[in-house]
Design a protein around this motif. Structure first.
Motif, PDB file in Angstrom:
ATOM      1  N   ASP A   1       0.850  -1.199   0.000  1.00 39.76           N
ATOM      2  CA  ASP A   1       0.000   0.000   0.000  1.00 39.76           C
ATOM      3  C   ASP A   1       0.880   1.241   0.000  1.00 39.76           C
ATOM      4  OD1 ASP A   1      -2.376  -1.515   0.233  1.00 39.76           O
ATOM      5  OD2 ASP A   1      -2.107  -1.650   2.398  1.00 39.76           O
ATOM      6  N   LEU A   2       0.478   2.232  -0.798  1.00 44.72           N
ATOM      7  CA  LEU A   2       1.198   3.504  -0.799  1.00 44.72           C
ATOM      8  C   LEU A   2       0.379   4.501   0.017  1.00 44.72           C
ATOM      9  CD1 LEU A   2       3.663   5.062  -2.109  1.00 44.72           C
ATOM     10  CD2 LEU A   2       1.990   5.930  -3.759  1.00 44.72           C
ATOM     11  N   TYR A   3       0.968   5.024   1.086  1.00 42.02           N
ATOM     12  CA  TYR A   3       0.291   6.034   1.902  1.00 42.02           C
ATOM     13  C   TYR A   3       0.735   7.421   1.445  1.00 42.02           C
ATOM     14  CZ  TYR A   3      -1.418   2.403   5.008  1.00 42.02           C
ATOM     15  OH  TYR A   3      -2.079   1.311   5.509  1.00 42.02           O
ATOM     16  N   VAL A   4      -0.229   8.314   1.276  1.00 40.23           N
ATOM     17  CA  VAL A   4       0.061   9.654   0.767  1.00 40.23           C
ATOM     18  C   VAL A   4      -0.506  10.688   1.739  1.00 40.23           C
ATOM     19  CG1 VAL A   4      -0.189  11.240  -1.188  1.00 40.23           C
ATOM     20  CG2 VAL A   4      -0.120   8.764  -1.598  1.00 40.23           C
ATOM     21  N   THR A   5       0.329  11.623   2.176  1.00 40.45           N
ATOM     22  CA  THR A   5      -0.113  12.699   3.071  1.00 40.45           C
ATOM     23  C   THR A   5      -0.504  13.925   2.247  1.00 40.45           C
ATOM     24  OG1 THR A   5       2.217  13.302   3.324  1.00 40.45           O
ATOM     25  CG2 THR A   5       1.240  11.973   5.077  1.00 40.45           C
ATOM     26  N   SER A   6      -1.266  14.818   2.869  1.00 38.68           N
ATOM     27  CA  SER A   6      -1.693  16.032   2.148  1.00 38.68           C
ATOM     28  C   SER A   6      -1.830  17.201   3.120  1.00 38.68           C
ATOM     29  CB  SER A   6      -3.007  15.782   1.401  1.00 38.68           C
ATOM     30  OG  SER A   6      -4.096  15.683   2.291  1.00 38.68           O
ATOM     31  N   ALA A   7      -2.107  18.375   2.551  1.00 34.19           N
ATOM     32  CA  ALA A   7      -2.117  19.615   3.342  1.00 34.19           C
ATOM     33  C   ALA A   7      -3.355  20.441   3.030  1.00 34.19           C
ATOM     34  CB  ALA A   7      -0.857  20.422   3.041  1.00 34.19           C
ATOM     35  N   THR A   8      -3.691  21.335   3.990  1.00 38.49           N
ATOM     36  CA  THR A   8      -4.772  22.306   3.768  1.00 38.49           C
ATOM     37  C   THR A   8      -4.250  23.739   3.866  1.00 38.49           C
ATOM     38  OG1 THR A   8      -5.271  22.278   6.130  1.00 38.49           O
ATOM     39  CG2 THR A   8      -6.596  20.833   4.733  1.00 38.49           C
ATOM     40  N   LYS A   9      -2.979  23.896   4.197  1.00 45.57           N
ATOM     41  CA  LYS A   9      -2.431  25.227   4.456  1.00 45.57           C
ATOM     42  C   LYS A   9      -2.690  26.164   3.271  1.00 45.57           C
ATOM     43  CE  LYS A   9       1.842  27.473   5.791  1.00 45.57           C
ATOM     44  NZ  LYS A   9       3.285  27.360   5.711  1.00 45.57           N
ATOM     45  N   ARG A  10      -3.159  27.360   3.582  1.00 40.00           N
ATOM     46  CA  ARG A  10      -3.462  28.402   2.588  1.00 40.00           C
ATOM     47  C   ARG A  10      -4.581  28.027   1.618  1.00 40.00           C
ATOM     48  NH1 ARG A  10       1.945  29.125   2.495  1.00 40.00           N
ATOM     49  NH2 ARG A  10       2.161  28.206   0.443  1.00 40.00           N
ATOM     50  N   MET A  11      -5.433  27.076   1.979  1.00 39.82           N
ATOM     51  CA  MET A  11      -6.607  26.805   1.152  1.00 39.82           C
ATOM     52  C   MET A  11      -7.759  27.662   1.669  1.00 39.82           C
ATOM     53  SD  MET A  11      -6.441  22.689   0.537  1.00 39.82           S
ATOM     54  CE  MET A  11      -7.908  22.599  -0.500  1.00 39.82           C
ATOM     55  N   ASP A  12      -8.448  28.351   0.775  1.00 36.34           N
ATOM     56  CA  ASP A  12      -9.587  29.168   1.210  1.00 36.34           C
ATOM     57  C   ASP A  12     -10.845  28.290   1.326  1.00 36.34           C
ATOM     58  OD1 ASP A  12     -10.447  28.743  -1.398  1.00 36.34           O
ATOM     59  OD2 ASP A  12      -9.845  30.739  -2.079  1.00 36.34           O
ATOM     60  N   GLU A  13     -11.922  28.879   1.808  1.00 41.46           N
ATOM     61  CA  GLU A  13     -13.142  28.083   2.058  1.00 41.46           C
ATOM     62  C   GLU A  13     -13.654  27.415   0.789  1.00 41.46           C
ATOM     63  OE1 GLU A  13     -16.243  29.999   4.339  1.00 41.46           O
ATOM     64  OE2 GLU A  13     -14.718  30.883   5.652  1.00 41.46           O
ATOM     65  N   GLU A  14     -13.574  28.139  -0.317  1.00 45.30           N
ATOM     66  CA  GLU A  14     -14.054  27.593  -1.588  1.00 45.30           C
ATOM     67  C   GLU A  14     -13.239  26.349  -1.981  1.00 45.30           C
ATOM     68  OE1 GLU A  14     -15.667  26.692  -5.183  1.00 45.30           O
ATOM     69  OE2 GLU A  14     -16.533  27.840  -3.509  1.00 45.30           O
ATOM     70  N   SER A  15     -11.914  26.430  -1.841  1.00 49.27           N
ATOM     71  CA  SER A  15     -11.057  25.272  -2.166  1.00 49.27           C
ATOM     72  C   SER A  15     -11.357  24.102  -1.241  1.00 49.27           C
ATOM     73  CB  SER A  15      -9.575  25.633  -2.021  1.00 49.27           C
ATOM     74  OG  SER A  15      -9.292  26.829  -2.690  1.00 49.27           O
ATOM     75  N   LEU A  16     -11.569  24.406   0.039  1.00 47.30           N
ATOM     76  CA  LEU A  16     -11.867  23.335   0.994  1.00 47.30           C
ATOM     77  C   LEU A  16     -13.218  22.684   0.695  1.00 47.30           C
ATOM     78  CD1 LEU A  16     -10.519  25.113   4.192  1.00 47.30           C
ATOM     79  CD2 LEU A  16      -9.587  23.024   3.195  1.00 47.30           C
ATOM     80  N   ARG A  17     -14.153  23.471   0.179  1.00 50.76           N
ATOM     81  CA  ARG A  17     -15.435  22.890  -0.232  1.00 50.76           C
ATOM     82  C   ARG A  17     -15.253  21.968  -1.436  1.00 50.76           C
ATOM     83  NH1 ARG A  17     -18.084  27.579   1.027  1.00 50.76           N
ATOM     84  NH2 ARG A  17     -17.844  28.417  -1.078  1.00 50.76           N
ATOM     85  N   ARG A  18     -14.407  22.406  -2.354  1.00 49.90           N
ATOM     86  CA  ARG A  18     -14.151  21.600  -3.563  1.00 49.90           C
ATOM     87  C   ARG A  18     -13.404  20.317  -3.236  1.00 49.90           C
ATOM     88  NH1 ARG A  18     -12.605  26.251  -6.333  1.00 49.90           N
ATOM     89  NH2 ARG A  18     -10.425  25.675  -6.048  1.00 49.90           N
TER      90      ARG A  18
END
Length: 299
Positions: A257-274
């Motif tokens: 299995d390949l585990y992949v991490t991700s970030a939310t830093k500097r994402m605005d509300e619209e991006s977080l909704r998407r």
């Protein structure tokens, strides 16, 4: 081709999830949130996440052969006692630049812990160039500086025969290779093995598979690339449902299995909704290749 399946297995919204490493002993995934100053351990069987908070931004966590973990945090290499939830400095880097911190790191096949630095942002998304360096914490706790003039020190790994060191300085937009002398730890003869295309984003963390191919997580590219470092060709692209993919490692019982991490830093509300799964950790299965177990710090 096996059918590839992508699951969001840890649904937290980490600011900057980073530095995943599989820990065979506990069957857990270790990782950090660089910005939130937390080290995490996720158990896939119980789906429990434990965390330890440290007092500086933390770029990487690695297992230690004598037990516990070692961190690259702030300007220090530090040991982490998970049970006591205490981090203790092993060595500080004597860098005259005040505004830097450790970023990604990994243990080499001889048990040294290599980790590099980067400048802290002066304004959101802006950082001073060429402020970082690459360091190695030796098993005797001395620190070797390999080179400087680094923008954002990032993904690193070694070829299966341990003779090549792969390295990413993100703002070069390349994956580079060096000759590696495992006995002395010396690196030389830097060259480019892959240059990212514009839509692939910014190269971030990377890992190697058991066939000697590299997997590179692409920040702002929402994908992980599989690259053949010998031919410099991209073999495969795995697209994820989030754009800020940060790093990757193989794990699970047989490292398939390949585990992949991700970030939310500097994402605005619209991006977080998407991207409702942004900041989560993903498991990519059905790739048809396996990784290799990580090395532990020997000091």
């Amino acid at each position: 081709m096996a059918s590839v399946k992508i699951d969001c297995v840890v649904k937290e919204k980490y600011s900057v999830g980073e530095s995943p490493v599989w820990e065979e002993k506990h069957g857990t995934l270790l990782y950090v949130d660089a910005v939130e100053k937390n080290v995490y351990r996720w158990n896939p069987t119980s789906n429990q996440v434990e965390k330890v908070r440290v007092d500086a931004p933390v770029g990487a966590v690695v297992p230690r052969s004598s037990g516990g973990y070692v961190l690259a945090t702030g300007k220090s290499f530090a040991s982490l006692d998970w049970e006591k939830k205490v981090a203790t400095d092993i060595a500080r880097i004597d860098n005259e630049k005040p505004n830097i911190r450790f970023n990604d790191g990994k243990v080499d096949p001889a048990g040294r812990f290599l980790a590099g630095t980067m400048a802290m942002e002066t304004r959101p998304g802006e950082l001073e160039r060429h402020q970082g360096s690459l360091y190695a914490l030796q098993p005797d706790h001395s620190v070797v500086k390999h080179f400087d003039q680094v923008d954002i020190s990032n993904g690193l790994d070694w070829s299966l025969d341990h003779k090549i060191f792969y390295y990413i300085d993100s703002l070069c937009f390349t994956v580079d290779a060096f000759d590696y002398d495992l006995q002395s730890g010396k690196i030389s003869n830097r060259r480019v093995v892959y240059k990212l295309e514009q839509e692939e984003g910014i190269p971030d963390g990377q890992c190697i598979d058991s066939e000697g191919k590299l997997w590179v997580a692409c920040y702002n590219g929402g994908r992980v690339l599989r690259i053949d470092p010998e031919t410099g060709k991209r073999i495969q692209t795995v697209k994820l449902p989030v754009s800020k993919t940060t790093s990757c490692c193989f794990g699970g019982k047989d490292y398939s299995d390949l585990y992949v991490t991700s970030a939310t830093k500097r994402m605005d509300e619209e991006s977080l909704r998407r991207e409702p799964q942004a900041g989560g950790i993903f498991k990519v299965s059905g790739l048809g290749v396996k990784g290799i177990p990580p090395y532990s710090f020997m000091g």
